[in-house]
Design a protein around this motif. Sequence first.
Motif, short mmCIF file in Angstrom:
data_model
loop_
_atom_site.label_atom_id
_atom_site.label_comp_id
_atom_site.label_asym_id
_atom_site.label_seq_id
_atom_site.Cartn_x
_atom_site.Cartn_y
_atom_site.Cartn_z
N THR A 28 -62.89 -21.60 -0.23
CA THR A 28 -62.61 -22.09 -1.59
C THR A 28 -62.75 -23.60 -1.68
O THR A 28 -63.01 -24.14 -2.75
N LYS A 29 -62.61 -24.29 -0.56
CA LYS A 29 -62.79 -25.76 -0.54
C LYS A 29 -64.09 -26.13 0.16
O LYS A 29 -64.24 -27.25 0.65
N ARG A 30 -65.02 -25.20 0.21
CA ARG A 30 -66.36 -25.43 0.78
C ARG A 30 -66.25 -25.93 2.22
O ARG A 30 -67.01 -26.78 2.67
N HIS A 63 -71.63 -22.70 1.92
CA HIS A 63 -71.91 -24.01 2.52
C HIS A 63 -71.36 -24.08 3.94
O HIS A 63 -70.30 -23.51 4.24
N ALA A 66 -68.33 -29.26 3.49
CA ALA A 66 -68.37 -30.33 2.47
C ALA A 66 -67.79 -31.64 2.98
O ALA A 66 -67.56 -32.55 2.18
N LEU A 68 -65.16 -34.42 4.87
CA LEU A 68 -63.73 -34.76 4.82
C LEU A 68 -63.07 -34.17 3.57
O LEU A 68 -63.65 -34.24 2.48
N LEU A 70 -61.32 -34.74 0.71
CA LEU A 70 -61.07 -35.99 0.00
C LEU A 70 -59.67 -36.06 -0.60
O LEU A 70 -59.16 -37.14 -0.88
N GLY A 113 -68.59 -35.60 6.57
CA GLY A 113 -68.03 -35.17 7.85
C GLY A 113 -68.63 -33.86 8.34
O GLY A 113 -68.56 -33.56 9.54
N GLU A 116 -71.33 -35.00 10.34
CA GLU A 116 -70.77 -35.59 11.57
C GLU A 116 -70.41 -34.49 12.57
O GLU A 116 -70.67 -34.62 13.77
N GLU A 136 -70.51 -40.62 1.57
CA GLU A 136 -69.56 -41.72 1.80
C GLU A 136 -70.02 -42.98 1.07
O GLU A 136 -69.21 -43.72 0.50
N ARG A 139 -69.09 -42.85 -2.42
CA ARG A 139 -67.64 -42.70 -2.65
C ARG A 139 -66.90 -44.00 -2.30
O ARG A 139 -65.67 -44.03 -2.32
C1 1HE Z 1 -63.47 -30.42 -1.93
C2 1HE Z 1 -64.48 -31.07 -1.19
C3 1HE Z 1 -64.09 -32.15 -0.36
C4 1HE Z 1 -65.40 -29.50 -2.34
N1 1HE Z 1 -62.78 -32.48 -0.34
N2 1HE Z 1 -62.20 -30.81 -1.87
N3 1HE Z 1 -67.64 -34.97 0.83
C5 1HE Z 1 -68.24 -35.03 -0.39
O1 1HE Z 1 -68.24 -36.05 -1.04
C6 1HE Z 1 -68.82 -33.76 -0.88
C7 1HE Z 1 -67.98 -33.24 -2.02
N4 1HE Z 1 -68.33 -31.87 -2.40
C8 1HE Z 1 -69.45 -31.56 -3.11
O2 1HE Z 1 -70.31 -32.40 -3.39
C9 1HE Z 1 -69.59 -30.14 -3.55
O3 1HE Z 1 -68.30 -29.55 -3.53
C10 1HE Z 1 -70.53 -29.27 -2.67
C11 1HE Z 1 -71.99 -29.72 -2.88
C12 1HE Z 1 -70.17 -29.37 -1.19
C13 1HE Z 1 -70.39 -27.79 -3.09
O4 1HE Z 1 -70.57 -27.66 -4.51
P1 1HE Z 1 -70.03 -26.34 -5.22
O5 1HE Z 1 -70.49 -26.43 -6.66
O6 1HE Z 1 -70.41 -25.12 -4.44
O7 1HE Z 1 -68.41 -26.40 -5.14
P2 1HE Z 1 -67.39 -27.29 -6.01
O8 1HE Z 1 -67.13 -26.58 -7.31
O9 1HE Z 1 -67.81 -28.69 -6.09
O10 1HE Z 1 -66.08 -27.26 -5.11
C14 1HE Z 1 -65.26 -26.10 -4.98
C15 1HE Z 1 -63.88 -26.57 -4.65
O11 1HE Z 1 -63.89 -27.24 -3.39
C16 1HE Z 1 -63.34 -27.59 -5.66
O12 1HE Z 1 -61.93 -27.44 -5.69
P3 1HE Z 1 -61.22 -26.63 -6.90
O13 1HE Z 1 -59.78 -26.72 -6.56
O14 1HE Z 1 -61.61 -27.35 -8.16
O15 1HE Z 1 -61.78 -25.24 -6.84
C17 1HE Z 1 -63.66 -28.92 -5.00
O16 1HE Z 1 -62.82 -29.97 -5.43
C18 1HE Z 1 -63.39 -28.57 -3.54
N5 1HE Z 1 -64.09 -29.46 -2.63
N6 1HE Z 1 -65.66 -30.48 -1.47
C19 1HE Z 1 -61.90 -31.83 -1.07
N7 1HE Z 1 -64.97 -32.80 0.41
C20 1HE Z 1 -64.27 -38.64 8.81
S1 1HE Z 1 -64.86 -39.45 7.49
C21 1HE Z 1 -65.89 -38.35 6.65
C22 1HE Z 1 -66.07 -38.85 5.26
C23 1HE Z 1 -66.63 -37.80 4.38
O17 1HE Z 1 -66.88 -36.68 4.76
S2 1HE Z 1 -66.90 -38.32 2.78
C24 1HE Z 1 -67.80 -37.02 2.06
C25 1HE Z 1 -66.89 -36.03 1.44
#
Ligand code: 1HE
Length: 262
Positions: A28-30, A63, A66, A68, A70, A113, A116, A136, A139
């Motif tokens: 649910t949180k990808r 997927h 997704a 870290l 966030l 991540g 990563e 990142e 963001r």
């Molecule tokens: C999340 C996260 C997350 C989804 N943290 N909650 N990563 C990102 O910046 C990527 C962010 N995610 C996305 O761009 C998209 O979610 C996806 C392309 C991966 C998938 O899209 P989709 O349309 O299938 O799903 P969605 O509707 O965006 O997300 C479904 C749920 O997952 C939704 O929560 P809900 O409560 O509204 O259902 C989203 O908020 C949740 N969700 N991704 C938290 N990443 C060690 S440092 C590493 C630094 C990083 O990794 S920064 C990059 C973070």
Amino acid sequence: MTTTNPDLSLSLRGEQSDVAVITLNRVTKRNALNDGLILAIRDVFQNLPKSVRAAVIDGNGEHFCAGLDLSELSERDAGEGVLHSRMWHAALDCVEKGPVPVVAALHGAVVGGGLELASACHIRVADESTFYALPEGTRGIFVGGGGSVRVPKLIGAARMADMMFTGRVYNAVDGERIGLAQYLVPTGTALDKAIELATRIATNAPLTNYALVHALPRIAEQPSDHGLFTEALMASIAQSAPEAKARVRAFLEGKAAKVSKG
Ligand code: 1HE
């Protein structure tokens, strides 16, 4: 079977239970990686059953991962941020420098991540739905899970910087072309291919796999004179093992497979 965390499961494959399939299970949180999931990844690689000789990591749902989670980012101060990043480093080191080779089975988002984590594995198999990004950059943060060390080794610092400067997303075909994955397979088949590869890897002499996981990456980073010396030591240790002698003898007696065209 689940691990101590229901968001991560472990199953054993093969007659000898020699292949472990480790699955991110936070659909649910990808499969976003919260602290609990990162610690579970560390724990599972530190405590693999003795029978395991190769591992696969994949993600349930649409997927792979997704990145870290966030939602856990907002409350951290600078000091806590350092410790958090170091926790990721420790966990992903357990993947990269753990007891066995690890194959990542990728599909859908392999972002932040998630990339990563994938880059800490030894082989990446991507299906055609895979896409790679480092959001990142957009963001307002920086990679913290070892990405700045591991991703440039796959694609070079310039390509990684471009991904972060511009938000560039690589599709599966281009990802394989630039080196993010070594295998590109039809949609829905990455896990099968990864298990096939891990099953083959599990038949190698354990010392060969150990050398590839632990010696090769270190040799590649040593000055060439040191690298050649380390290589000579590793080669000598590997070839003196009884299993190596038996395998070479089997080839010379016509009992082992020849190398054939791919
Ligand atoms: C999340 C996260 C997350 C989804 N943290 N909650 N990563 C990102 O910046 C990527 C962010 N995610 C996305 O761009 C998209 O979610 C996806 C392309 C991966 C998938 O899209 P989709 O349309 O299938 O799903 P969605 O509707 O965006 O997300 C479904 C749920 O997952 C939704 O929560 P809900 O409560 O509204 O259902 C989203 O908020 C949740 N969700 N991704 C938290 N990443 C060690 S440092 C590493 C630094 C990083 O990794 S920064 C990059 C973070």
